[in-house]
Scaffold this active site. Structure first.
Site, PDB file in Angstrom:
ATOM      1  CG  HIS A  45     -10.494   0.602 -38.294  1.00 30.33           C
ATOM      2  ND1 HIS A  45     -11.257   0.998 -39.368  1.00 30.33           N
ATOM      3  CD2 HIS A  45     -11.103   1.098 -37.193  1.00 30.33           C
ATOM      4  CE1 HIS A  45     -12.283   1.720 -38.936  1.00 30.33           C
ATOM      5  NE2 HIS A  45     -12.214   1.796 -37.616  1.00 30.33           N
ATOM      6  CG  ASP A  79      -9.876  -1.464 -41.666  1.00 30.55           C
ATOM      7  OD1 ASP A  79     -10.728  -2.245 -41.213  1.00 30.55           O
ATOM      8  OD2 ASP A  79      -9.933  -0.228 -41.510  1.00 30.55           O
ATOM      9  CD  GLU A  88     -15.573   8.606 -36.285  1.00 28.45           C
ATOM     10  OE1 GLU A  88     -16.535   8.018 -36.800  1.00 28.45           O
ATOM     11  OE2 GLU A  88     -14.398   8.498 -36.690  1.00 28.45           O
ATOM     12  CG  HIS A 108     -21.080   8.944 -35.940  1.00 32.26           C
ATOM     13  ND1 HIS A 108     -19.792   8.667 -35.517  1.00 32.26           N
ATOM     14  CD2 HIS A 108     -21.474   7.872 -36.659  1.00 32.26           C
ATOM     15  CE1 HIS A 108     -19.437   7.474 -35.975  1.00 32.26           C
ATOM     16  NE2 HIS A 108     -20.440   6.981 -36.676  1.00 32.26           N
ATOM     17  CG  ASP A 161     -14.863   9.808 -40.529  1.00 33.31           C
ATOM     18  OD1 ASP A 161     -13.736  10.201 -40.899  1.00 33.31           O
ATOM     19  OD2 ASP A 161     -15.031   8.750 -39.902  1.00 33.31           O
ATOM     20  CG  ASP A 186     -23.173   5.042 -38.775  1.00 34.72           C
ATOM     21  OD1 ASP A 186     -23.418   6.016 -39.492  1.00 34.72           O
ATOM     22  OD2 ASP A 186     -22.091   4.889 -38.183  1.00 34.72           O
ATOM     23  CG  ASP A 240     -21.311   4.508 -42.315  1.00 35.09           C
ATOM     24  OD1 ASP A 240     -21.226   5.633 -41.795  1.00 35.09           O
ATOM     25  OD2 ASP A 240     -20.995   3.464 -41.713  1.00 35.09           O
ATOM     26  CG  ASP A 252     -16.751   6.204 -41.875  1.00 35.68           C
ATOM     27  OD1 ASP A 252     -16.982   5.105 -42.414  1.00 35.68           O
ATOM     28  OD2 ASP A 252     -16.717   6.356 -40.646  1.00 35.68           O
TER      29      ASP A 252
END
Length: 439
Positions: free
Chosen positions: A101, A104, A232, A271, A296, A307, A309, A339
């Site tokens: 991003h 980031d 996404e 997701h 991802d 989430d 992750d 991700d």
């Protein structure tokens, strides 16, 4: 430049019998699978945000990690230090791609001018890092959800000035992605949704985000960006309900605004879990609808409603995912971006490597098993036999629109149709898949 991961030279393939935790056991980049290098099938990417930006904080606790670039000091200098560590990590992990991003990699600053200046500086830094390391950008994106201005969304915000700020971020991030040779650009609507319908105009917000996406497509064509645009999907979190709920919902949105030929999807496993789907379902749906783009790769916890992750570790699940991807011809501009983040208690800096190594080995083994499924051909044969009737004269006339309801009613009566159910053989197929996986 001082090394951060100074106890490791580079992660290498050492075979499945090796016990070195800082080696690959199944991911052999140069191994040929179905006529292509394993690395070219999988197209691995490491993400900037979870790996180098997350400090270990959660809803109930502050940062748990001690990262030198997350200390107080000159923001731009710290961003450059973070880039040094990131590209050292990419090189030592032997991963060909990364993703980011905008905020980031670059300090957001206190004003739009500072944001633009900082991002310009860091784009040049990243370009130099890519040139010297050979690591490429799989995709870039803009973070239009963290800052308080985006509390009510970005493209769906009731304030057109917030919409405009988000447009500026996306404009700038798209240009940076193009400059860095990014192969895709991702749009994730982190807060494109609602908390309550009491203060929400659904039609208005849908028109806003539709126009936003049209502008993104227009900018792509204006600048000549050759990468793929990706949305996404995610059903909720942080909002109660998000407009890009799942693959099918995104496809309906794209059709409404005439964008189904312009934008594909980047599918995240976690997701899919949150949407009540399997990862396999979302991948297969995207392929069937012609909008599959990238992945991802992570996993969620089916017992938790958020989430998590986590790094992917299910060969069984991902073998079926890779089977679908291989059948569809494999990735083009997309790839497998991790991700995923280490757990809050995983405070050793080398835990970052353990997480990625396990994930890469998982996907490599899944690829090998999927290749067995392709080469054996029995699963495809079973499906083809199940639908064989649609290749008959009757089936083809129906599909080509040459028979009406009345025609079919007459046909059924004239031929005294009395069809019987044919077994789907689900148990047989599940057993076959288990044999591919476990031998």
């Amino acid at each position: 430049m001082q090394s951060y991961f100074d106890e490791l030279e580079q992660v290498r393939y050492e075979g499945s019998q090796n016990t070195n935790p800082l080696a690959f056991h199944h991911y052999n980049p140069d191994e040929i699978i179905l006529g292509k290098r394993m690395a070219d099938h999988l197209r691995f990417a490491a993400c900037y945000w979870h790996t180098f930006c997350w400090g270990g904080a959660d809803m109930f606790g502050s940062n748990a990690f001690e990262r030198p670039w997350q200390q107080s000091g000159d923001a731009l200098a710290l961003a450059k230090r973070k880039a040094d560590v990131a590209f050292e990590f990419f090189h030592k992990l032997n991963v060909p791609y990364y993703c980011f991003h905008d905020v980031d990699v670059s300090p957001e600053g206190a004003s739009l001018k500072e944001y633009l200046n900082n991002f310009a500086v860091m784009t040049d830094v990243l370009a130099e890092k890519q040139a010297s390391s050979g690591v490429k950008l799989l995709w870039g994106t803009a973070n239009c959800f963290t800052h308080p201005r985006y509390g009510a969304g970005a493209a769906t915000n009731p304030d057109p000035e917030v919409f405009s700020w988000a447009a500026t971020q996306v404009f700038t991030a798209m240009n940076a992605t193009q400059k860095l040779g990014g192969e895709n650009y991702v749009l994730w609507g982190g807060r494109e949704g609602y908390e309550t319908l009491l203060n929400t105009d659904l039609r208005q917000e849908r028109e806003q985000i539709g126009r936003f996406m049209q502008m993104v497509v227009e900018h792509k064509h204006k600048t000549g960006f050759q990468g793929t645009l990706l949305i996404e999907p995610k059903p909720q979190e942080p909002t109660k309900h998000q407009y890009d709920y799942d693959v099918a919902t995104v496809y309906g949105f794209l059709k409404q605004f005439g964008l189904e030929k312009e934008i594909k999807v980047n599918i995240e496993a976690n997701h899919a879990t949150l949407a009540g789907h399997s990862f396999h379902h979302e991948i297969a749906s995207a392929i069937a609808l012609g909008i599959f783009g990238s992945v991802d790769a992570n996993r969620g916890d089916p017992q938790l409603g958020w989430d998590t992750d986590q790094f992917p570790n299910s060969v069984e699940e991902n073998a079926l995912v890779m089977f679908e991807i291989l059948k569809a011809g494999g990735f083009t501009t997309g790839g497998l971006n991790f991700d995923a983040k280490v757990r809050r208690q995983s405070t050793d800096k080398y835990d970052l490597f353990y997480g990625h190594i396990g994930a890469m080995d998982t996907m490599a083994l899944a690829l090998k098993i999927a290749a067995k499924m392709i080469e054996d051909g029995q699963l495809d044969k079973q499906v083809a036999e199940r639908y064989a009737g649609w290749s008959s004269d009757l089936g083809q006339q129906i599909l080509k629109g040459k028979m009406s309801l009345e025609d079919l009613a007459s046909y059924a009566e004239q031929h005294n149709l009395n069809p019987h159910h044919q077994s789907g053989h689900q148990e047989l197929l599940e057993n076959r898949v288990n044999r591919y996986i476990f031998g």
